[in-house]
Design a protein around this motif. Sequence first.
Motif, mmCIF file in Angstrom:
data_model
loop_
_atom_site.group_PDB
_atom_site.id
_atom_site.type_symbol
_atom_site.label_atom_id
_atom_site.label_comp_id
_atom_site.label_asym_id
_atom_site.label_seq_id
_atom_site.Cartn_x
_atom_site.Cartn_y
_atom_site.Cartn_z
ATOM 1 N N SER A 35 0.854 -1.204 0.000
ATOM 2 C CA SER A 35 0.000 0.000 0.000
ATOM 3 C C SER A 35 0.881 1.242 0.000
ATOM 4 C CB SER A 35 -0.885 0.040 1.227
ATOM 5 O OG SER A 35 -1.604 -1.136 1.325
ATOM 6 N N ILE A 36 1.985 1.173 0.766
ATOM 7 C CA ILE A 36 2.925 2.306 0.803
ATOM 8 C C ILE A 36 3.543 2.480 -0.589
ATOM 9 C CG2 ILE A 36 5.118 3.108 1.787
ATOM 10 C CD1 ILE A 36 4.317 1.483 4.345
ATOM 11 N N VAL A 37 3.928 1.329 -1.202
ATOM 12 C CA VAL A 37 4.531 1.368 -2.544
ATOM 13 C C VAL A 37 3.564 2.031 -3.534
ATOM 14 C CG1 VAL A 37 5.196 -0.120 -4.490
ATOM 15 C CG2 VAL A 37 6.041 -0.615 -2.200
ATOM 16 N N LYS A 38 2.299 1.649 -3.451
ATOM 17 C CA LYS A 38 1.310 2.196 -4.390
ATOM 18 C C LYS A 38 1.089 3.695 -4.167
ATOM 19 C CE LYS A 38 -3.289 1.417 -6.121
ATOM 20 N NZ LYS A 38 -4.619 1.070 -5.661
ATOM 21 N N ALA A 39 0.990 4.083 -2.885
ATOM 22 C CA ALA A 39 0.764 5.503 -2.572
ATOM 23 C C ALA A 39 1.931 6.351 -3.085
ATOM 24 C CB ALA A 39 0.585 5.684 -1.078
ATOM 25 N N ILE A 40 3.153 5.844 -2.896
ATOM 26 C CA ILE A 40 4.325 6.609 -3.370
ATOM 27 C C ILE A 40 4.336 6.644 -4.897
ATOM 28 C CG2 ILE A 40 6.852 6.640 -3.468
ATOM 29 C CD1 ILE A 40 6.869 5.580 -0.613
ATOM 30 N N ALA A 41 4.025 5.493 -5.529
ATOM 31 C CA ALA A 41 4.005 5.448 -7.009
ATOM 32 C C ALA A 41 3.007 6.468 -7.544
ATOM 33 C CB ALA A 41 3.644 4.046 -7.478
ATOM 34 N N ASN A 42 1.836 6.566 -6.923
ATOM 35 C CA ASN A 42 0.839 7.565 -7.356
ATOM 36 C C ASN A 42 1.414 8.967 -7.259
ATOM 37 O OD1 ASN A 42 -1.068 5.693 -7.911
ATOM 38 N ND2 ASN A 42 -2.177 5.907 -5.982
ATOM 39 N N ARG A 43 2.122 9.223 -6.176
ATOM 40 C CA ARG A 43 2.705 10.562 -5.985
ATOM 41 C C ARG A 43 3.764 10.864 -7.009
ATOM 42 N NH1 ARG A 43 3.595 12.361 -0.006
ATOM 43 N NH2 ARG A 43 5.794 12.267 -0.514
ATOM 44 N N LEU A 44 4.537 9.825 -7.380
ATOM 45 C CA LEU A 44 5.632 10.038 -8.346
ATOM 46 C C LEU A 44 5.127 9.985 -9.786
ATOM 47 C CD1 LEU A 44 8.432 7.704 -6.874
ATOM 48 C CD2 LEU A 44 8.048 10.104 -6.422
ATOM 49 N N GLY A 45 3.885 9.580 -9.968
ATOM 50 C CA GLY A 45 3.358 9.391 -11.325
ATOM 51 C C GLY A 45 3.964 8.140 -11.951
ATOM 52 N N ALA A 46 4.353 7.190 -11.090
ATOM 53 C CA ALA A 46 4.977 5.951 -11.586
ATOM 54 C C ALA A 46 3.929 4.856 -11.755
ATOM 55 C CB ALA A 46 6.045 5.487 -10.600
ATOM 56 N N GLU A 47 4.296 3.878 -12.575
ATOM 57 C CA GLU A 47 3.364 2.772 -12.853
ATOM 58 C C GLU A 47 3.980 1.488 -12.292
ATOM 59 O OE1 GLU A 47 2.135 0.940 -16.886
ATOM 60 O OE2 GLU A 47 2.000 3.127 -17.047
ATOM 61 N N ILE A 48 3.163 0.682 -11.608
ATOM 62 C CA ILE A 48 3.694 -0.574 -11.047
ATOM 63 C C ILE A 48 3.091 -1.744 -11.803
ATOM 64 C CG2 ILE A 48 3.844 -1.994 -8.949
ATOM 65 C CD1 ILE A 48 4.876 0.443 -7.964
ATOM 66 N N GLN A 49 3.949 -2.673 -12.190
ATOM 67 C CA GLN A 49 3.457 -3.866 -12.886
ATOM 68 C C GLN A 49 4.012 -5.075 -12.179
ATOM 69 O OE1 GLN A 49 4.707 -3.617 -16.904
ATOM 70 N NE2 GLN A 49 2.623 -3.687 -17.680
ATOM 71 N N ILE A 50 3.126 -6.042 -11.855
ATOM 72 C CA ILE A 50 3.707 -7.242 -11.251
ATOM 73 C C ILE A 50 3.408 -8.472 -12.107
ATOM 74 C CG2 ILE A 50 3.896 -6.478 -8.859
ATOM 75 C CD1 ILE A 50 1.337 -7.638 -8.158
ATOM 76 N N GLY A 51 4.379 -9.363 -12.117
ATOM 77 C CA GLY A 51 4.222 -10.580 -12.920
ATOM 78 C C GLY A 51 5.071 -11.679 -12.293
ATOM 79 N N PHE A 52 5.122 -12.828 -12.991
ATOM 80 C CA PHE A 52 5.983 -13.903 -12.497
ATOM 81 C C PHE A 52 7.383 -13.703 -13.044
ATOM 82 C CE2 PHE A 52 1.881 -16.322 -12.285
ATOM 83 C CZ PHE A 52 1.921 -16.540 -10.918
ATOM 84 N N ALA A 53 8.391 -14.038 -12.216
ATOM 85 C CA ALA A 53 9.777 -13.984 -12.704
ATOM 86 C C ALA A 53 9.964 -15.109 -13.728
ATOM 87 C CB ALA A 53 10.745 -14.132 -11.547
ATOM 88 N N ASP A 54 9.316 -16.230 -13.471
ATOM 89 C CA ASP A 54 9.353 -17.354 -14.418
ATOM 90 C C ASP A 54 7.907 -17.644 -14.833
ATOM 91 O OD1 ASP A 54 9.509 -19.747 -15.758
ATOM 92 O OD2 ASP A 54 11.124 -20.549 -14.471
ATOM 93 N N GLU A 55 7.536 -17.097 -16.004
ATOM 94 C CA GLU A 55 6.139 -17.217 -16.444
ATOM 95 C C GLU A 55 5.740 -18.671 -16.673
ATOM 96 O OE1 GLU A 55 3.638 -15.214 -16.625
ATOM 97 O OE2 GLU A 55 4.606 -13.284 -16.266
ATOM 98 N N GLU A 56 6.708 -19.478 -17.143
ATOM 99 C CA GLU A 56 6.398 -20.875 -17.468
ATOM 100 C C GLU A 56 6.017 -21.674 -16.213
ATOM 101 O OE1 GLU A 56 9.101 -23.720 -19.656
ATOM 102 O OE2 GLU A 56 8.857 -22.029 -21.076
ATOM 103 N N LYS A 57 6.866 -21.520 -15.190
ATOM 104 C CA LYS A 57 6.616 -22.275 -13.939
ATOM 105 C C LYS A 57 5.670 -21.537 -13.016
ATOM 106 C CE LYS A 57 11.111 -24.545 -13.878
ATOM 107 N NZ LYS A 57 12.452 -24.304 -13.415
ATOM 108 N N GLN A 58 5.304 -20.303 -13.413
ATOM 109 C CA GLN A 58 4.396 -19.467 -12.616
ATOM 110 C C GLN A 58 4.906 -19.301 -11.191
ATOM 111 O OE1 GLN A 58 0.216 -19.676 -13.374
ATOM 112 N NE2 GLN A 58 1.045 -18.769 -15.210
ATOM 113 N N CYS A 59 6.194 -18.898 -11.083
ATOM 114 C CA CYS A 59 6.729 -18.636 -9.750
ATOM 115 C C CYS A 59 7.726 -17.487 -9.805
ATOM 116 C CB CYS A 59 7.359 -19.895 -9.153
ATOM 117 S SG CYS A 59 8.816 -20.389 -10.038
ATOM 118 N N GLY A 60 8.075 -17.014 -8.619
ATOM 119 C CA GLY A 60 8.990 -15.870 -8.518
ATOM 120 C C GLY A 60 8.220 -14.589 -8.801
ATOM 121 N N LEU A 61 8.495 -13.547 -8.011
ATOM 122 C CA LEU A 61 7.802 -12.277 -8.265
ATOM 123 C C LEU A 61 8.719 -11.343 -9.041
ATOM 124 C CD1 LEU A 61 5.078 -10.892 -7.593
ATOM 125 C CD2 LEU A 61 6.319 -9.598 -5.871
#
Length: 453
Positions: free
Chosen positions: A415-441
């Motif tokens: 929530s802190i990360v999102k609030a700061i990103a909004n203030r900075l005008g930054a965009e946050i994207q989250i996904g898997f580090a390994d899309e195939e195995k669907q693991c790792g952030l």
Amino acid sequence: MDGFKKRLNASLQLKLSVALSLTILVVAAVAGVFSFVTAFKQAHELQDVTLQQVATLFDRQHLVPSLPQNDSLARRNYRETRVVVQFLSEGARAVGQGHMGAVLPLPLPLADGLQTVDVEGESFRVLVKTTPLGERIAVAQETDVRDDIAEISALRTLMPFLILVPVLLLLVTSLVRQMFRPIAALSAEVDRRAETALHPIMEDALPIEVLPFAGAINRLLGRVERSMQAQRRFVADAAHELRSPLTAMSLQAERLAETDMSDLAHERLTTLRCGIERSRSLLDQLLALAKAQTALDHPKSSVSIQNIYRRVLEDLMPLAEVKQIDVGIEGSNDAQVWVHEPDLMTLVKNLVDNAIRYTPAGGKVDLSVRTEGGHVVLQIRDSGPGIQITERERVFDPFYRTLGTDQMGSGLGLSIVKAIANRLGAEIQIGFADEEKQCGLCVDVRIQAIEPV
Ligand SMILES: Nc1ncnc2c1ncn2[C@@H]1O[C@H](COP(=O)(O)OP(=O)(O)OP(=O)(O)O)[C@@H](O)[C@H]1O
Ligand SMILES: [Mg+2]
């Protein structure tokens, strides 16, 4: 049809377009009918004048109407140009060029002047004129032909309407749309806003009819802003006030641990110290969230991402070492961003803290930075379990924690990360580090670059 009616009632723009279009259509129809009738009448008047001119010509030039030699030639003449001229005599003498080359059997007697006469079931407009020599000339034209000609010339007067009406309709629709554009632009701007952006809406470009409404919205935004600020101040003050007694408790517990006590008492004290530590960390996160959500304008400067990474790693290395996590910066790329430095530091620290905390012992955490189309992209990847797609929206909510984690936490970091990103005008994207195995952030933070790097 019902849908259109509903939209018509709801939309001022549609209502205005339809009302103006209908007005144009009604005015055009009335003007069209008037113009048609006038032109039709005028054409008939002109035709009467022509009959009079023909009669005068015959009289002045003392012309004698004659029957055409070739009947088929007459038949080939255009129907529209056919005018019958013949002498009228009160007996059998009625000579001249008649209808289709023959003398018209006009009913006698006929008075001088213009009249409409029925000849063998066909209607004729006839002008009868008596010359000074006493001869009577009849000039006649079929009424049907006259009507056809009048109709064609009357229809021609409608052409400007037929062209102008669609042009006017398009013009009105586009003008109305243009008039409402400032309102559409305003709603798009409000839609794009983050929930913390409660500054007043710009009233300059708005039409005066909408200004009272915009003013009311601005006053409401002001009230919401003040109430939210009061709420955040309360949370921040409460967290701040609770810190001192907690620090005192923590010191007392530390001192107590140094005294002689039974194993059971020692075990209970350790649990108590853990609780105190958790409460301290919760208060710190609460304070950080309250600070991140305050819309104060902090001083900005050019900040190096590599520098931020190094400082964050210095702070979190002890935690990584305890868990034997291999954490490091990938590549030597650097980039500068124009931000309030402590903001970016808190954002990165929370993300790296999560990466280390939720990656099982012996795992890996990589930090990297790249530039992409005018943006600086900070990437933090770990080899942990990652966050499932269904959870990705919710993990940014305050106090939300995914199930099945044994790690200590308050659920406020993202929530802190999102609030700061909004203030900075930054965009946050989250996904898997390994899309195939669907693991790792894998978290990407996209911030506007200050200059092309
Ligand atoms: N790198 C990660 N890998 C796996 N799960 C994660 C990761 N980062 C966050 N999460 C999940 O998202 C939840 C929310 O994270 P967040 O940072 O907001 O709270 P927290 O870590 O529990 O507490 P806090 O950061 O306030 O101490 C966490 O509880 C965790 O389940
Ligand atoms: Mg966290």
